[in-house]
Design a protein around this motif. Sequence first.
Motif, PDB file in Angstrom:
ATOM      1  N   VAL A 114       0.847  -1.200   0.000  1.00 32.55           N
ATOM      2  CA  VAL A 114       0.000   0.000   0.000  1.00 32.55           C
ATOM      3  C   VAL A 114       0.881   1.248   0.000  1.00 32.55           C
ATOM      4  O   VAL A 114       0.580   2.233  -0.691  1.00 32.55           O
ATOM      5  CB  VAL A 114      -0.979  -0.014   1.202  1.00 32.55           C
ATOM      6  CG1 VAL A 114      -1.703   1.319   1.332  1.00 32.55           C
ATOM      7  CG2 VAL A 114      -1.993  -1.145   1.045  1.00 32.55           C
ATOM      8  N   ASP A 115       1.988   1.210   0.754  1.00 27.03           N
ATOM      9  CA  ASP A 115       2.940   2.325   0.747  1.00 27.03           C
ATOM     10  C   ASP A 115       3.477   2.565  -0.661  1.00 27.03           C
ATOM     11  O   ASP A 115       3.625   3.718  -1.084  1.00 27.03           O
ATOM     12  CB  ASP A 115       4.116   2.015   1.680  1.00 27.03           C
ATOM     13  CG  ASP A 115       4.016   2.738   2.999  1.00 27.03           C
ATOM     14  OD1 ASP A 115       3.193   3.669   3.126  1.00 27.03           O
ATOM     15  OD2 ASP A 115       4.776   2.373   3.914  1.00 27.03           O
ATOM     16  N   ALA A 116       3.790   1.490  -1.373  1.00 28.57           N
ATOM     17  CA  ALA A 116       4.303   1.614  -2.737  1.00 28.57           C
ATOM     18  C   ALA A 116       3.254   2.249  -3.648  1.00 28.57           C
ATOM     19  O   ALA A 116       3.581   3.107  -4.478  1.00 28.57           O
ATOM     20  CB  ALA A 116       4.718   0.248  -3.274  1.00 28.57           C
ATOM     21  N   VAL A 117       2.000   1.855  -3.480  1.00 30.95           N
ATOM     22  CA  VAL A 117       0.920   2.453  -4.284  1.00 30.95           C
ATOM     23  C   VAL A 117       0.785   3.930  -3.939  1.00 30.95           C
ATOM     24  O   VAL A 117       0.631   4.780  -4.829  1.00 30.95           O
ATOM     25  CB  VAL A 117      -0.413   1.699  -4.069  1.00 30.95           C
ATOM     26  CG1 VAL A 117      -1.570   2.456  -4.696  1.00 30.95           C
ATOM     27  CG2 VAL A 117      -0.331   0.295  -4.660  1.00 30.95           C
ATOM     28  N   ALA A 118       0.863   4.261  -2.640  1.00 27.48           N
ATOM     29  CA  ALA A 118       0.778   5.663  -2.224  1.00 27.48           C
ATOM     30  C   ALA A 118       1.905   6.477  -2.862  1.00 27.48           C
ATOM     31  O   ALA A 118       1.689   7.608  -3.298  1.00 27.48           O
ATOM     32  CB  ALA A 118       0.830   5.770  -0.704  1.00 27.48           C
ATOM     33  N   ALA A 119       3.093   5.896  -2.927  1.00 30.49           N
ATOM     34  CA  ALA A 119       4.214   6.584  -3.561  1.00 30.49           C
ATOM     35  C   ALA A 119       3.951   6.807  -5.046  1.00 30.49           C
ATOM     36  O   ALA A 119       4.268   7.871  -5.594  1.00 30.49           O
ATOM     37  CB  ALA A 119       5.506   5.785  -3.373  1.00 30.49           C
ATOM     38  N   ARG A 120       3.343   5.820  -5.674  1.00 31.81           N
ATOM     39  CA  ARG A 120       2.994   5.979  -7.100  1.00 31.81           C
ATOM     40  C   ARG A 120       1.954   7.076  -7.289  1.00 31.81           C
ATOM     41  O   ARG A 120       2.050   7.877  -8.225  1.00 31.81           O
ATOM     42  CB  ARG A 120       2.460   4.672  -7.667  1.00 31.81           C
ATOM     43  CG  ARG A 120       3.522   3.651  -7.945  1.00 31.81           C
ATOM     44  CD  ARG A 120       2.899   2.411  -8.535  1.00 31.81           C
ATOM     45  NE  ARG A 120       3.923   1.490  -8.978  1.00 31.81           N
ATOM     46  CZ  ARG A 120       3.676   0.272  -9.392  1.00 31.81           C
ATOM     47  NH1 ARG A 120       2.432  -0.180  -9.408  1.00 31.81           N
ATOM     48  NH2 ARG A 120       4.648  -0.520  -9.787  1.00 31.81           N
ATOM     49  N   VAL A 121       0.949   7.103  -6.408  1.00 29.78           N
ATOM     50  CA  VAL A 121      -0.085   8.151  -6.503  1.00 29.78           C
ATOM     51  C   VAL A 121       0.563   9.512  -6.282  1.00 29.78           C
ATOM     52  O   VAL A 121       0.281  10.475  -7.015  1.00 29.78           O
ATOM     53  CB  VAL A 121      -1.233   7.902  -5.494  1.00 29.78           C
ATOM     54  CG1 VAL A 121      -2.156   9.094  -5.407  1.00 29.78           C
ATOM     55  CG2 VAL A 121      -2.012   6.654  -5.893  1.00 29.78           C
ATOM     56  N   GLN A 122       1.439   9.601  -5.262  1.00 29.84           N
ATOM     57  CA  GLN A 122       2.139  10.862  -4.996  1.00 29.84           C
ATOM     58  C   GLN A 122       2.929  11.294  -6.222  1.00 29.84           C
ATOM     59  O   GLN A 122       2.917  12.464  -6.593  1.00 29.84           O
ATOM     60  CB  GLN A 122       3.082  10.697  -3.797  1.00 29.84           C
ATOM     61  CG  GLN A 122       3.875  11.956  -3.471  1.00 29.84           C
ATOM     62  CD  GLN A 122       3.002  13.077  -2.964  1.00 29.84           C
ATOM     63  OE1 GLN A 122       2.245  12.883  -2.031  1.00 29.84           O
ATOM     64  NE2 GLN A 122       3.088  14.238  -3.575  1.00 29.84           N
ATOM     65  N   THR A 123       3.598  10.342  -6.867  1.00 28.45           N
ATOM     66  CA  THR A 123       4.363  10.652  -8.072  1.00 28.45           C
ATOM     67  C   THR A 123       3.440  11.123  -9.192  1.00 28.45           C
ATOM     68  O   THR A 123       3.756  12.088  -9.891  1.00 28.45           O
ATOM     69  CB  THR A 123       5.177   9.421  -8.523  1.00 28.45           C
ATOM     70  OG1 THR A 123       6.050   9.044  -7.455  1.00 28.45           O
ATOM     71  CG2 THR A 123       5.991   9.714  -9.761  1.00 28.45           C
ATOM     72  N   ALA A 124       2.296  10.463  -9.348  1.00 31.72           N
ATOM     73  CA  ALA A 124       1.343  10.868 -10.387  1.00 31.72           C
ATOM     74  C   ALA A 124       0.833  12.278 -10.137  1.00 31.72           C
ATOM     75  O   ALA A 124       0.734  13.091 -11.071  1.00 31.72           O
ATOM     76  CB  ALA A 124       0.176   9.887 -10.442  1.00 31.72           C
ATOM     77  N   VAL A 125       0.522  12.592  -8.869  1.00 32.59           N
ATOM     78  CA  VAL A 125       0.048  13.937  -8.529  1.00 32.59           C
ATOM     79  C   VAL A 125       1.142  14.957  -8.842  1.00 32.59           C
ATOM     80  O   VAL A 125       0.895  15.982  -9.479  1.00 32.59           O
ATOM     81  CB  VAL A 125      -0.364  14.010  -7.032  1.00 32.59           C
ATOM     82  CG1 VAL A 125      -0.574  15.438  -6.581  1.00 32.59           C
ATOM     83  CG2 VAL A 125      -1.614  13.181  -6.795  1.00 32.59           C
ATOM     84  N   THR A 126       2.356  14.657  -8.412  1.00 30.36           N
ATOM     85  CA  THR A 126       3.478  15.576  -8.642  1.00 30.36           C
ATOM     86  C   THR A 126       3.761  15.725 -10.127  1.00 30.36           C
ATOM     87  O   THR A 126       3.998  16.832 -10.613  1.00 30.36           O
ATOM     88  CB  THR A 126       4.735  15.074  -7.907  1.00 30.36           C
ATOM     89  OG1 THR A 126       4.410  14.936  -6.519  1.00 30.36           O
ATOM     90  CG2 THR A 126       5.890  16.031  -8.065  1.00 30.36           C
ATOM     91  N   MET A 127       3.723  14.593 -10.844  1.00 33.85           N
ATOM     92  CA  MET A 127       3.983  14.658 -12.285  1.00 33.85           C
ATOM     93  C   MET A 127       2.904  15.473 -12.990  1.00 33.85           C
ATOM     94  O   MET A 127       3.205  16.199 -13.936  1.00 33.85           O
ATOM     95  CB  MET A 127       4.088  13.255 -12.874  1.00 33.85           C
ATOM     96  CG  MET A 127       5.384  12.567 -12.489  1.00 33.85           C
ATOM     97  SD  MET A 127       5.467  10.858 -13.049  1.00 33.85           S
ATOM     98  CE  MET A 127       5.796  11.088 -14.787  1.00 33.85           C
TER      99      MET A 127
END
Length: 195
Positions: free
Chosen positions: A81-94
């Motif tokens: 779930v942490d890894a998915v959160a990091a991906r979402v954070q990256t998508a938001v930032t991107m």
Amino acid sequence: MAVDSGPEGQRQEQEHLFNLKFAAKELNRNSKKCDKEEKAEKAKIKKAIQKGNMEVARIHAENAIRQKNQAINFLRMSARVDAVAARVQTAVTMGKVTKSMAGVVKSMDATLKSMNLEKISALMDKFEHQFETLDVQTQQMEDTMSNTTTLTTPQNQVDMLLQEMADEAGLDLNMELPQGQTGSVGTSVASAEQG
């Protein structure tokens, strides 16, 4: 994941990110709870062995192993779930970087038409900064994903745990086990202690 760049889309993305981080913390908390329950079961194993009640000790050993496996599963899911959160954070930032870069490209057209070298240099610096931000986010996501590891549990866990608890209690468990198992338990414990 389609990134809605409007205020409502950003609010929803932040809410999803919060929920993911909350779920990861909850899973981590459940893992720690299982660790505590495993330790309590181990204490019960020692007491049962000291009283000579091997059947009860075996039941507590099975419970301890189950709690340990559950703790590992909660921890593994928390990491996912942490890894998915990091991906979402990256998508938001991107999404933010992409929007910002679009603005840079628009101003780049106007600046290049004016041929003002100072403005072009400042614009290039801004453009390079946007790419650096994107690189940092990408690297952070890759680091998070590579740090997620798969945990495994060894064979003969119940017998090894019984032997470990008996050793800690200073008792000889080999007398209570059937003759065929004494060698394998001793070998398993020896190999586990060497590893």
